[in-house]
Design a protein around this motif. Structure first.
Motif, PDB file in Angstrom:
ATOM      1  N   GLU A   1       0.858  -1.176   0.000  1.00  0.00           N
ATOM      2  CA  GLU A   1       0.000   0.000   0.000  1.00  0.00           C
ATOM      3  C   GLU A   1       0.900   1.234   0.000  1.00  0.00           C
TER       4      GLU A   1
ATOM      5  N   GLY B   1      -0.510  -1.109  11.683  1.00  0.00           N
ATOM      6  CA  GLY B   1      -1.213  -1.996  10.759  1.00  0.00           C
ATOM      7  C   GLY B   1      -0.214  -2.730   9.894  1.00  0.00           C
ATOM      8  N   LYS B   2      -0.708  -3.333   8.809  1.00  0.00           N
ATOM      9  CA  LYS B   2       0.127  -4.224   8.016  1.00  0.00           C
ATOM     10  C   LYS B   2       1.358  -3.528   7.430  1.00  0.00           C
TER      11      LYS B   2
ATOM     12  N   TYR C   1     -11.611   1.919   6.638  1.00  0.00           N
ATOM     13  CA  TYR C   1     -11.049   0.596   6.343  1.00  0.00           C
ATOM     14  C   TYR C   1     -10.626  -0.179   7.581  1.00  0.00           C
TER      15      TYR C   1
ATOM     16  N   GLU D   1      -8.361  -3.463   7.443  1.00  0.00           N
ATOM     17  CA  GLU D   1      -6.967  -3.356   7.852  1.00  0.00           C
ATOM     18  C   GLU D   1      -6.635  -4.336   8.969  1.00  0.00           C
TER      19      GLU D   1
ATOM     20  N   ASP E   1      -3.732  -7.197   8.643  1.00  0.00           N
ATOM     21  CA  ASP E   1      -2.624  -7.268   9.580  1.00  0.00           C
ATOM     22  C   ASP E   1      -2.622  -8.602  10.318  1.00  0.00           C
TER      23      ASP E   1
ATOM     24  N   ASP F   1      -2.094  -5.125  -0.563  1.00  0.00           N
ATOM     25  CA  ASP F   1      -2.353  -4.501   0.738  1.00  0.00           C
ATOM     26  C   ASP F   1      -3.409  -3.410   0.760  1.00  0.00           C
ATOM     27  N   THR F   2      -3.817  -2.914  -0.406  1.00  0.00           N
ATOM     28  CA  THR F   2      -4.708  -1.755  -0.411  1.00  0.00           C
ATOM     29  C   THR F   2      -6.171  -2.183  -0.450  1.00  0.00           C
TER      30      THR F   2
END
Ligand SMILES: Cc1cc2nc3c(=O)[nH]c(=O)nc-3n(C[C@H](O)[C@H](O)[C@H](O)COP(=O)(O)OP(=O)(O)OC[C@H]3O[C@@H](n4cnc5c(N)ncnc54)[C@H](O)[C@@H]3O)c2cc1C
Ligand SMILES: Cc1cc2nc3c(=O)[nH]c(=O)nc-3n(C[C@H](O)[C@H](O)[C@H](O)COP(=O)(O)OP(=O)(O)OC[C@H]3O[C@@H](n4cnc5c(N)ncnc54)[C@H](O)[C@@H]3O)c2cc1C
Ligand code: SF4
Ligand code: SF4
Ligand code: FES
Lengths: 279, 479
Positions: free
Chosen positions: A43, A67-68, A260, A264, A268, B290-291
């Motif tokens: 992201e 988060g991730k 989100y 999210e 994660d 990831d988005t």
């Protein structure tokens, strides 16, 4: 590819990282941010510069693992590389001699506050820094702030494990009430910026906040980052991130940051399971 | 001088009188559930059958209809003669990306609108034939592909800002003249709208990538993650970085919102954000990618252009149960390509024509509905289209959890702001003449940033003309 050249853990979940990016380092200014992608499927996330060196060609940022993406980022070591780093983005913090200035940094916001306080002091302002954290463990950059030529450094923790047992708004209010402030800057969680702005508004002390809406591109292309300023829609990435704290619709910003949350958490959790590093 | 004409070496072409050859497409129920390409393209037999409908007119009016004047008659003639590589070469003469334009040009308003066959019946399917030849070229191995000749090194260096169709066309042409070219792209992927905007099901990204690879083979250097205006200014490119000229093809990517109440509720997207999350960030593969992208169950898309169609069909593919297309005017006025409108309908997009949105309503911060007013068509306005006017007391609410605003884009001020001597229009677009020259010496511009949102082929045409002007300008400068 952007090689990691520096890494330091500031607390359990806060890290500072340095990346080689000469073109960006050449241009960075206080209050600006970068967008990065850790890897090919990554992201794009925004992080503010905490420091940079045009001569040596590096930039640094401080991030909290939430988060991730920040989780993945925390696993990188010196010698690894980031897929993408873009910047400097956003309008630099307006720095001039405003007189007596309070810079409030809450949580990881202290990282963003640090270059701002440094630039404000260098511009001739009489700077008071108010640092806030939930507890001593989460307090970051205290020594770095001490090394700046400040009028005063006030530390607050929620539990009193370091400095005053207070919210940052308490010393801010005292400064306002004493008529000892010409300008305030509040940088940290939205809720903190909201209450700081409410505090200074009572005393008509102009206040700048650094907003952190969710972003995708960071260059004005998507509108994900829109915020309401005095009823007008602005794009956080190109019109900000600094805005007049007395004009911001904080409720809307907090709501928009939650879009989100469930996704999210899922991403994660899945990542944590795969990497099995810790919880 | 002899007056005897040389005999035509090719057998005389006898046009077929067959109907326009349909292009096979995947069934609507199947394709509306994935992101694979909708159209399957002609087979060789179908391409020949369609090419043979062409009259090979003496006065080939179709050529005038193409904004870059591709020699349509000639490339179709080559298909008739089974000379495919030659056909590709004719296309590439004028159009660097035939496999792209064959797919996305609004042919019904351009080349095909000017085909004589269209006067009485159906025009030759020029776009489909162009697509077929473009794909033929891409399917060849590198040796067999049509590779434009690169000119001898001139020692000049040109910077191209933006890797959309305008920038790509400009870069390719500059290499043909022998100039060194660097393309600076702000995103982490190349291709501009072709990559982040137009979805995979309409334009596979592998095609865009293959065309970009060919440019790289021709010696174009690509640098991603550079925002000109932020990382470097245009002036810095010309001084510190040593570029002799700059072409600005940064598009018009700033999304426009309607300014109606409730537009900042969660679940309200600009089409740019929605399409970027899906196309560029691969949101449909979340959480592998990831988005995240918010997947609405009931989606209202506002607008009637290609962007609105793409957003609506993308929402459907992400699993929306109902997708409404809300447009102020009537279907005839929709600027989208006819084929997209047709495909959208087949895929179950519900058209709500003559509806003007006035408010997004919500609960707990999330959109729950779109309030709209019915319109009727009044007198024709300046653009010749009949202007819609409100019908009194006709307000109604469309239940939806997602609203996608696809009502256009504007110029992004990021680059102009740091280039003070670049003249802009009152709306922020760069002022440039027909050859792309701007008010700043050595700086040229073309594509959406000059014309406002237009088409791929117009952007490419502008990029190519600018390259020619840059070549002339460089010839007049001393190193
Ligand atoms: C201009 C700007 C500057 C920033 N500077 C810094 C910085 O210097 N250091 C730093 O640690 N963080 C900073 N942030 C926030 C940072 O971008 C987010 O923490 C990051 O995107 C989280 O990514 P993730 O994938 O790890 O977490 P996610 O999985 O995306 O999110 C985890 C949690 O964080 C929340 N969150 C997501 N995005 C944001 C956001 N933009 N702001 C606040 N909360 C968010 C989510 O709602 C969720 O609860 C900045 C944000 C902006 C817009
Ligand atoms: C969803 C959608 C569907 C469309 N469908 C069609 C269609 O079917 N047919 C058709 O003909 N047209 C269509 N269009 C329009 C067409 O795509 C555009 O007219 C065309 O892409 C314009 O090309 P361009 O090169 O001027 O700009 P763009 O394609 O926008 O490319 C500009 C590039 O510059 C980059 N950039 C921007 N600012 C900077 C900067 N400061 N520094 C560096 N790089 C920068 C951008 O990231 C981008 O990659 C569509 C557009 C959209 C959005
Ligand atoms: S480029 Fe577009 S307009 Fe020109 S011939 Fe090809 S499809 Fe037609
Ligand atoms: S106008 Fe139509 S029939 Fe005539 S040459 Fe062009 S494509 Fe062929
Ligand atoms: S992040 Fe996309 S416009 Fe600001």
């Amino acid at each position: 590819m952007f090689p990691v050249v520096y890494k330091r853990q500031l607390s359990e979940s806060v890290f500072e990282m340095g990346v080689e990016a000469p073109a960006i380092a050449h241009k960075a200014k206080a209050g600006q941010f970068l967008m990065l992608r850790v890897d090919e499927n990554g992201e794009r996330i925004p992080l503010t510069f905490s420091d940079w060196s045009a001569e040596e060609g590096w930039i640094r940022f401080i991030f909290m693992r939430v988060g991730k993406t920040t989780h993945k980022l925390s696993h990188l070591e010196v010698g690894d590389s980031l897929a993408d780093v873009v910047g400097p983005l956003g309008v630099p913090t307006h720095v001039e001699d405003l007189g007596r200035v309070a810079v409030v940094g809450g949580g990881v916001g202290a990282a963003v506050a640090y270059p701002v306080a440094r630039a404000m002091a260098a511009a001739g302002n009489e700077v008071t820094v108010i640092l806030g954290a939930r507890n001593e463990e989460l307090l970051i950059l205290e020594d770095e702030f001490k090394a700046l030529s400040l009028k005063e450094l006030i530390v607050c923790t929620d539990d009193g494990s370091a400095g005053r047992k207070d919210l940052v708004t308490a010393p801010l209010k005292e400064l306002c009430a004493a008529g000892a402030l010409d300008h305030a800057m509040a940088i940290g969680p939205v809720i903190m910026m909201k209450f700081c702005s409410a505090t200074t508004k009572e005393y008509s002390v102009p206040t700048t906040v650094s907003l952190n809406p969710i972003m995708v591109d960071g260059t004005g292309m998507c509108g994900a980052c829109r915020v309401s300023i005095d009823g007008e829609t602005k794009f956080g990435c190109v019109d900000g991130p600094d805005f007049d704290g007395h004009a911001v619709d904080f409720e809307e910003l907090m709501s928009r940051q939650r879009v989100y949350v469930d996704d999210e958490r899922l991403a994660d959790a899945e990542y944590s399971r795969e990497c099995r590093c810790h919880t | 001088m002899s007056h005897i004409e040389a005999p035509d070496p090719k057998p005389r072409h006898r046009p077929s009188r067959g109907p326009r050859t349909e292009m096979p497409a995947r069934p609507a129920e199947e394709r509306a559930r994935d992101f694979d390409e909708v159209n399957l393209g002609y087979s060789e037999e179908q391409a020949i059958a369609e090419a043979e409908r062409c009259l090979q007119c003496k006065n080939a009016t179709c050529i005038e209809g193409c904004p870059v004047n591709i020699d349509i008659k000639s490339f179709i003639g080559h298909i008739i003669n089974r000379e495919y590589a030659e056909g590709v070469a004719v296309l590439k003469e004028r159009n660097a990306l035939p496999a792209v334009c064959g797919r996305v040009c609004p042919q019904e308003e351009q080349c095909e609108a000017s085909c004589v066959l269209g006067k009485k019946g159906e025009p030759v399917a020029i776009g489909r034939l162009e697509r077929w030849l473009g794909d033929f070229d891409l399917a060849c191995d590198l040796e067999g592909r049509c590779k434009p000749e690169v000119g001898e090194d001139t020692g000049f260096k040109v910077a191209v800002v933006g890797s959309g169709p305008a920038g790509l066309a400009c870069a390719g042409e500059l290499r043909r003249f022998g100039h060194a070219v660097t393309v600076f792209e702000s995103l982490h992927a190349l291709g501009g709208v072709l990559t982040y905007g137009i979805p995979e099901f309409r334009l596979p990204k592998s095609i865009v990538q293959a065309e970009i690879e060919m440019l790289a083979i021709m010696g174009v250097e690509f640098v991603k993650d550079i925002v000109v205006g932020a990382t470097y200014t245009v002036d810095e490119l010309m001084t510190e970085q040593g570029y002799d000229a700059v072409f600005v093809g940064n598009g018009a990517g700033l999304p426009v919102f309607l300014g109606i109440p409730g537009e900042n509720l969660n679940g309200v997207y600009s089409a740019n954000e929605f399409l970027t999350r899906v196309n560029l960030m691969k949101g449909y593969e979340f959480p592998k990618a990831d988005t995240p992208v918010w997947r609405g169950r009931k989606v209202a898309v506002i607008g009637g252009g290609n962007v609105a169609m793409d957003a609506a069909r993308t929402a459907k593919r992400l699993g929306a149960e109902e997708v409404f297309l809300v447009y102020r005017r009537s279907e005839e006025e929709m600027p989208a390509r006819r084929e997209e409108v047709h495909h959208a309908r087949e895929e179950g997009i519900e058209f709500k024509m003559l509806c003007s949105p006035s408010e997004v309503v919500g609960k707990d911060g999330w959109a729950t509905g779109l309030v709209t007013t019915r319109m009727e068509l009044g007198e024709p306005d300046d653009s010749g289209r009949r202007a819609p006017v409100c019908v009194m007391d006709s307000e109604f609410t469309i239940d939806c959890d997602t609203v996608i605003v696809a009502v256009g884009t504007r110029a992004n001020p990021l680059l102009p702001k740091t280039t003070p001597d670049l003249e802009l229009t009152s709306r922020g677009y760069i002022v440039a003449n027909d050859h792309g020259a701007t008010s700043k010496p050595g700086v040229f511009a073309g594509g959406d940033i000059v014309t406002g949102s237009a088409t791929v082929i117009l952007a490419m045409g502008a990029g190519k003309r600018s390259a020619q002007a840059i070549d002339r300008w460089l010839a007049g400068t001393s190193r």
